[in-house]
Design an enzyme around this catalytic site. Sequence first.
Site, PDB file in Angstrom:
ATOM      1  N   ARG A  32       0.828  -1.222   0.000  1.00 23.82           N
ATOM      2  CA  ARG A  32       0.000   0.000   0.000  1.00 23.82           C
ATOM      3  C   ARG A  32       0.855   1.261   0.000  1.00 23.82           C
ATOM      4  O   ARG A  32       0.435   2.303   0.505  1.00 23.82           O
ATOM      5  CB  ARG A  32      -0.952   0.021   1.193  1.00 23.82           C
ATOM      6  CG  ARG A  32      -1.988  -1.089   1.191  1.00 23.82           C
ATOM      7  CD  ARG A  32      -2.972  -0.899   2.347  1.00 23.82           C
ATOM      8  NE  ARG A  32      -3.870  -2.033   2.461  1.00 23.82           N
ATOM      9  CZ  ARG A  32      -4.370  -2.485   3.612  1.00 23.82           C
ATOM     10  NH1 ARG A  32      -4.029  -1.902   4.755  1.00 23.82           N
ATOM     11  NH2 ARG A  32      -5.192  -3.508   3.633  1.00 23.82           N
ATOM     12  N   ARG A  36      -3.360   6.086   1.023  1.00 16.32           N
ATOM     13  CA  ARG A  36      -4.013   7.204   1.713  1.00 16.32           C
ATOM     14  C   ARG A  36      -3.106   7.984   2.647  1.00 16.32           C
ATOM     15  O   ARG A  36      -3.460   9.086   3.067  1.00 16.32           O
ATOM     16  CB  ARG A  36      -5.210   6.681   2.504  1.00 16.32           C
ATOM     17  CG  ARG A  36      -6.381   6.268   1.635  1.00 16.32           C
ATOM     18  CD  ARG A  36      -7.487   5.676   2.468  1.00 16.32           C
ATOM     19  NE  ARG A  36      -7.142   4.358   2.988  1.00 16.32           N
ATOM     20  CZ  ARG A  36      -7.887   3.692   3.872  1.00 16.32           C
ATOM     21  NH1 ARG A  36      -8.978   4.245   4.375  1.00 16.32           N
ATOM     22  NH2 ARG A  36      -7.511   2.486   4.280  1.00 16.32           N
ATOM     23  N   ARG A  45      -7.859  11.611  -5.044  1.00 17.24           N
ATOM     24  CA  ARG A  45      -9.119  10.974  -4.658  1.00 17.24           C
ATOM     25  C   ARG A  45     -10.232  11.973  -4.362  1.00 17.24           C
ATOM     26  O   ARG A  45     -11.413  11.592  -4.342  1.00 17.24           O
ATOM     27  CB  ARG A  45      -8.874  10.079  -3.431  1.00 17.24           C
ATOM     28  CG  ARG A  45      -8.128   8.814  -3.755  1.00 17.24           C
ATOM     29  CD  ARG A  45      -9.053   7.754  -4.373  1.00 17.24           C
ATOM     30  NE  ARG A  45      -9.834   7.117  -3.329  1.00 17.24           N
ATOM     31  CZ  ARG A  45     -11.144   7.245  -3.170  1.00 17.24           C
ATOM     32  NH1 ARG A  45     -11.834   8.011  -3.985  1.00 17.24           N
ATOM     33  NH2 ARG A  45     -11.786   6.632  -2.185  1.00 17.24           N
ATOM     34  N   ASP A  83      -6.559  -3.105  -7.193  1.00 16.50           N
ATOM     35  CA  ASP A  83      -7.174  -3.695  -6.012  1.00 16.50           C
ATOM     36  C   ASP A  83      -7.408  -5.173  -6.277  1.00 16.50           C
ATOM     37  O   ASP A  83      -7.676  -5.564  -7.416  1.00 16.50           O
ATOM     38  CB  ASP A  83      -8.502  -3.007  -5.695  1.00 16.50           C
ATOM     39  CG  ASP A  83      -9.017  -3.389  -4.320  1.00 16.50           C
ATOM     40  OD1 ASP A  83      -9.806  -4.356  -4.230  1.00 16.50           O
ATOM     41  OD2 ASP A  83      -8.641  -2.746  -3.322  1.00 16.50           O
ATOM     42  N   TYR A 159     -14.497 -12.652   0.322  1.00 12.47           N
ATOM     43  CA  TYR A 159     -15.150 -11.377   0.024  1.00 12.47           C
ATOM     44  C   TYR A 159     -16.421 -11.586  -0.786  1.00 12.47           C
ATOM     45  O   TYR A 159     -17.451 -10.936  -0.545  1.00 12.47           O
ATOM     46  CB  TYR A 159     -14.197 -10.475  -0.764  1.00 12.47           C
ATOM     47  CG  TYR A 159     -13.274  -9.643   0.088  1.00 12.47           C
ATOM     48  CD1 TYR A 159     -13.762  -8.615   0.877  1.00 12.47           C
ATOM     49  CD2 TYR A 159     -11.896  -9.873   0.075  1.00 12.47           C
ATOM     50  CE1 TYR A 159     -12.912  -7.835   1.651  1.00 12.47           C
ATOM     51  CE2 TYR A 159     -11.039  -9.095   0.843  1.00 12.47           C
ATOM     52  CZ  TYR A 159     -11.554  -8.083   1.634  1.00 12.47           C
ATOM     53  OH  TYR A 159     -10.717  -7.321   2.394  1.00 12.47           O
TER      54      TYR A 159
END
Length: 361
Positions: A32, A36, A45, A83, A159
């Site tokens: 990652r 963020r 974003r 992703d 998921y």
Amino acid sequence: MTTTNFPPLKNDLLLRAARGEQTEHAPVWVMRQAGRYLPEFRKVRESHEFFEVCRTPALATEITLQPIRRYSGLLDASIIFSDILVVPQAMGMEVIMNPGPHFPDPLNTPEDVKRLKGVVDIDKELGYVFQAITQTRTELNGEVPLIGFCGAPWTLFAYMIEGGGSKTFQKAKTWLFKYPEESKALLLRIADVCVDFLVGQVKAGAQLLQVFDSWAGELSPYDFDQFSFPTLKHISINVRRRLAEENLPATPMTVFAKGANYALASIAANGGYDVVGLDWCIDPAEARRIVGDNVALQGNMDPGVLYGGRDAIEAAVKRMSQGFRAGKGGWIANLGHGIAPGVDPKDMRWFLECVHKYSAL
């Protein structure tokens, strides 16, 4: 574009370590790393939805390059911004990121598998990832290698059935134990899509591949051997076979089965991967003792240490380096999971600087 058209690679530390070589310092990147915690990522974003970024090659390229620019000379790899859940999307499922992943219409019973696409046209469904890889590989100009990836079948299966993240995995485990053969069939179906996806990434320019089994630790050792490990091995065997058949580069492969340290020996001996990723819940020297010297290791500082300040980061990196350097074999420095959103980019820089300092031979 083929791999022969890309700029020559200037930094091959990652690839050498993945082949098992001891390098002058450990190549370092973090899971990652394009995310963020970076203000430049948050800026993009502000005006673009998450999966819009994934599906727009120019935006995915920009975000992939952001940490490479910020930490130029300190990062030894880039990883394409995407992703793991693009695979369920390619199979016909809707996924919304708000803020975490949500499947409005998950698979409730094996009958629901009929809703999935019978055949997945990987170029049609995931061509945007391939375009982003090719564009990113070109714009990197050989500074560092580019990593491609996918989620592992068990993690994607969970998921697709849970409809998002879960603390208990009640629905996914109901499938495993109530419908074991149907579960294995779906897991293998997911694995075949992963094979096509990873081969496509190499065609597009990926230089190392990583398979993320984020929920591996939710399975008992027996159930990991029954439901996850066979598909991880299926992916490694068939990706290598396809690369050879299609005269594509023999690309190193990493598996990261988070929480499954009980399976390290079998993963290393029989999984077919060049690199085994470690979470932070095992001592590096112990991991090397378990797996031997024939595979490279990747990891494994606790991401939470990045909140602890410079002294804590330096001490943890020093311990980690001593642990990994105590044995032979390749080592790729990383965190034991993805970097958290609240980390100060300056502390990430200090982590990278400490790896360069303490991992040097």
